[in-house]
Design an enzyme around this catalytic site. Structure first.
Site, PDB file in Angstrom:
ATOM      1  N   ASP A   1      42.917  55.738  38.169  1.00  0.00           N
ATOM      2  CA  ASP A   1      43.580  54.337  38.400  1.00  0.00           C
ATOM      3  C   ASP A   1      44.941  54.832  38.355  1.00  0.00           C
ATOM      4  OD1 ASP A   1      45.730  52.629  37.135  1.00  0.00           O
ATOM      5  OD2 ASP A   1      44.096  52.792  34.669  1.00  0.00           O
TER       6      ASP A   1
ATOM      7  N   ASN B   1      45.826  49.914  48.512  1.00  0.00           N
ATOM      8  CA  ASN B   1      45.114  48.899  49.059  1.00  0.00           C
ATOM      9  C   ASN B   1      44.938  48.109  47.199  1.00  0.00           C
ATOM     10  OD1 ASN B   1      43.462  46.729  49.988  1.00  0.00           O
ATOM     11  ND2 ASN B   1      41.950  47.573  48.526  1.00  0.00           N
TER      12      ASN B   1
ATOM     13  N   TYR C   1      51.325  38.249  39.909  1.00  0.00           N
ATOM     14  CA  TYR C   1      50.812  38.471  41.354  1.00  0.00           C
ATOM     15  C   TYR C   1      52.188  38.311  42.568  1.00  0.00           C
ATOM     16  CZ  TYR C   1      47.732  39.038  44.823  1.00  0.00           C
ATOM     17  OH  TYR C   1      46.891  39.810  46.203  1.00  0.00           O
TER      18      TYR C   1
ATOM     19  N   LYS D   1      53.379  41.446  44.954  1.00  0.00           N
ATOM     20  CA  LYS D   1      53.603  41.317  45.730  1.00  0.00           C
ATOM     21  C   LYS D   1      54.552  41.027  46.510  1.00  0.00           C
ATOM     22  CE  LYS D   1      49.224  42.175  45.550  1.00  0.00           C
ATOM     23  NZ  LYS D   1      48.580  43.436  46.153  1.00  0.00           N
TER      24      LYS D   1
HETATM   25  P1  NAD Z   1      38.840  43.555  45.038  1.00  0.00           P
HETATM   26  O1  NAD Z   1      39.339  42.933  43.766  1.00  0.00           O
HETATM   27  O2  NAD Z   1      37.436  42.942  45.805  1.00  0.00           O
HETATM   28  O3  NAD Z   1      39.235  44.820  44.666  1.00  0.00           O
HETATM   29  C1  NAD Z   1      40.107  45.459  44.559  1.00  0.00           C
HETATM   30  C2  NAD Z   1      39.674  46.865  44.057  1.00  0.00           C
HETATM   31  O4  NAD Z   1      40.974  47.888  44.124  1.00  0.00           O
HETATM   32  C3  NAD Z   1      38.375  46.766  43.321  1.00  0.00           C
HETATM   33  O5  NAD Z   1      37.831  48.111  43.778  1.00  0.00           O
HETATM   34  C4  NAD Z   1      39.249  47.744  42.009  1.00  0.00           C
HETATM   35  O6  NAD Z   1      37.940  48.289  41.320  1.00  0.00           O
HETATM   36  C5  NAD Z   1      40.427  48.618  42.109  1.00  0.00           C
HETATM   37  N1  NAD Z   1      41.870  48.771  41.436  1.00  0.00           N
HETATM   38  C6  NAD Z   1      41.611  47.376  40.318  1.00  0.00           C
HETATM   39  N2  NAD Z   1      43.032  47.994  39.468  1.00  0.00           N
HETATM   40  C7  NAD Z   1      42.824  49.369  40.138  1.00  0.00           C
HETATM   41  C8  NAD Z   1      43.266  51.323  39.622  1.00  0.00           C
HETATM   42  N3  NAD Z   1      43.934  50.426  38.731  1.00  0.00           N
HETATM   43  N4  NAD Z   1      43.341  52.321  40.079  1.00  0.00           N
HETATM   44  C9  NAD Z   1      42.793  51.941  41.072  1.00  0.00           C
HETATM   45  N5  NAD Z   1      41.727  51.250  41.634  1.00  0.00           N
HETATM   46  C10 NAD Z   1      42.192  49.578  40.956  1.00  0.00           C
HETATM   47  O7  NAD Z   1      40.645  42.453  45.540  1.00  0.00           O
HETATM   48  P2  NAD Z   1      40.614  42.390  47.157  1.00  0.00           P
HETATM   49  O8  NAD Z   1      40.655  40.978  47.727  1.00  0.00           O
HETATM   50  O9  NAD Z   1      39.893  44.049  48.397  1.00  0.00           O
HETATM   51  O10 NAD Z   1      41.786  43.092  47.151  1.00  0.00           O
HETATM   52  C11 NAD Z   1      42.245  44.304  47.810  1.00  0.00           C
HETATM   53  C12 NAD Z   1      44.213  43.953  47.594  1.00  0.00           C
HETATM   54  O11 NAD Z   1      44.348  43.010  48.828  1.00  0.00           O
HETATM   55  C13 NAD Z   1      45.226  43.849  46.359  1.00  0.00           C
HETATM   56  O12 NAD Z   1      45.736  44.204  46.043  1.00  0.00           O
HETATM   57  C14 NAD Z   1      45.020  42.346  47.049  1.00  0.00           C
HETATM   58  O13 NAD Z   1      45.885  41.767  45.808  1.00  0.00           O
HETATM   59  C15 NAD Z   1      45.552  42.603  47.823  1.00  0.00           C
HETATM   60  N6  NAD Z   1      45.099  40.763  48.514  1.00  0.00           N
HETATM   61  C16 NAD Z   1      43.794  40.513  48.524  1.00  0.00           C
HETATM   62  C17 NAD Z   1      43.720  38.938  49.128  1.00  0.00           C
HETATM   63  C18 NAD Z   1      42.582  38.179  48.955  1.00  0.00           C
HETATM   64  O14 NAD Z   1      42.333  36.637  49.447  1.00  0.00           O
HETATM   65  N7  NAD Z   1      41.466  38.326  48.906  1.00  0.00           N
HETATM   66  C19 NAD Z   1      45.279  38.607  49.465  1.00  0.00           C
HETATM   67  C20 NAD Z   1      46.390  38.863  49.339  1.00  0.00           C
HETATM   68  C21 NAD Z   1      45.817  39.583  49.043  1.00  0.00           C
END
Ligand code: NAD
Length: 256
Positions: A64, A91, A158, A162
């Site tokens: 975590d 990430n 959020y 961010k």
């Molecule tokens: P996602 O939910 O598909 O993946 C996130 C991953 O992070 C998951 O595998 C989850 O298990 C892991 N995770 C969560 N909490 C955790 C912790 N405490 N320790 C370790 N791992 C942990 O989401 P995503 O879209 O792949 O998001 C990745 C990053 O990109 C995030 O930071 C998200 O905020 C950012 N983001 C995503 C988008 C989008 O539209 N998808 C847009 C802007 C920013």
């Protein structure tokens, strides 16, 4: 397999953007330290197997990112198993949509812990390792968002998280520049992953792939591989004179 190849860590690498980034950096030639939560073991093992089947090197670390001992184990374990650490991609992130007046302190804290505390710990422990190992071209890369540059209804925690990643990234860039370590972040618009389908995203934030495609100039949502392509550049030696930046990758949704 050469032990002299560069080494990168990606947190939250079991799915979504983290998975796409891990596969892309492995294709670029990085040996990969992969992290996700213990309940993502099967998915993270699959990512590692894909990398090794294609001739790359990968090691998995379940933990975590809000827990300092887990981040320390990830950084030390990666450096020991793969022979160093050059790139940290912090990430992992979560979203809990809720109306501003109703969001609980517990949910606000949880969202900020994963993104803000997690990014701080990943940057700090990675930078300490890079400096201790004499790496003079290290890369710290964080996950901000278009929600780190403008507010969105129903995404208070959020947005706070961010925006904070931009601040941590700039502070890290300032402190670590003299060591040759750069710090930058990616700020995606809406990308097709699980996070945009979490409970309440439509109801409280009115966000969907279609809504996003309707309002941005490029008239479509983004793909994980497009974010991975930006991270590939930020992780490369070619990005060496860029630091402290949070780069929008959002179909033109945010132009300044
Ligand atoms: P996602 O939910 O598909 O993946 C996130 C991953 O992070 C998951 O595998 C989850 O298990 C892991 N995770 C969560 N909490 C955790 C912790 N405490 N320790 C370790 N791992 C942990 O989401 P995503 O879209 O792949 O998001 C990745 C990053 O990109 C995030 O930071 C998200 O905020 C950012 N983001 C995503 C988008 C989008 O539209 N998808 C847009 C802007 C920013």
């Amino acid at each position: 397999m050469s032990l002299s190849r560069r080494v990168a860590i990606v947190t939250g690498a079991a799915q979504g953007l983290g998975k796409a980034i891990a596969l892309r950096l492995a294709r670029d030639g990085f040996a990969m330290g992969l992290n996700d939560l213990p309940n993502k073991q099967d998915a993270l093992d699959d990512v590692a197997q894909t990398i090794t089947k294609n001739g790359g090197r990968a090691a998995t670390f379940f933990g975590d990112v809000t827990k300092e001992k887990d981040v320390q184990a990830l950084v030390d374990g990666t450096a020991d198993a793969l022979g160093g650490l050059h790139v940290m991609v912090a990430n992992a992130g979560i979203a809990v949509p809720a109306p501003f007046l109703d969001e609980s302190l517990a949910s606000f804290d949880r969202v900020n812990n994963v993104s803000v505390t997690g990014t701080f710990l990943c940057y700090q422990h990675a930078a300490r390792k890079m400096i201790a190992q004499g790496i003079t071209d290290g890369r710290l890369i964080g996950a901000s968002s278009v929600a780190g540059k403008q507010p969105f209804l129903g995404l208070t925690s959020y947005c706070a998280a961010k925006f904070a990643i931009r601040g941590i990234t700039q502070a890290a860039a300032l402190s670590l520049g003299p060591h040759g370590i750069t710090a930058n972040a990616y700020a995606p618009g809406l990308i097709d992953t699980a996070i945009i389908n979490v409970e309440g995203m439509r109801e409280h934030a009115n966000l969907s792939l279609q809504n996003w495609a309707d309002v941005v100039p490029l008239k479509r949502h983004g793909e994980p591989e497009e974010i991975a392509s930006l991270v590939s550049f930020l992780a490369s030696k070619e990005s060496g004179y860029i630091t402290g930046q949070t780069i929008s990758i959002d179909g033109g949704g945010r132009m300044s």
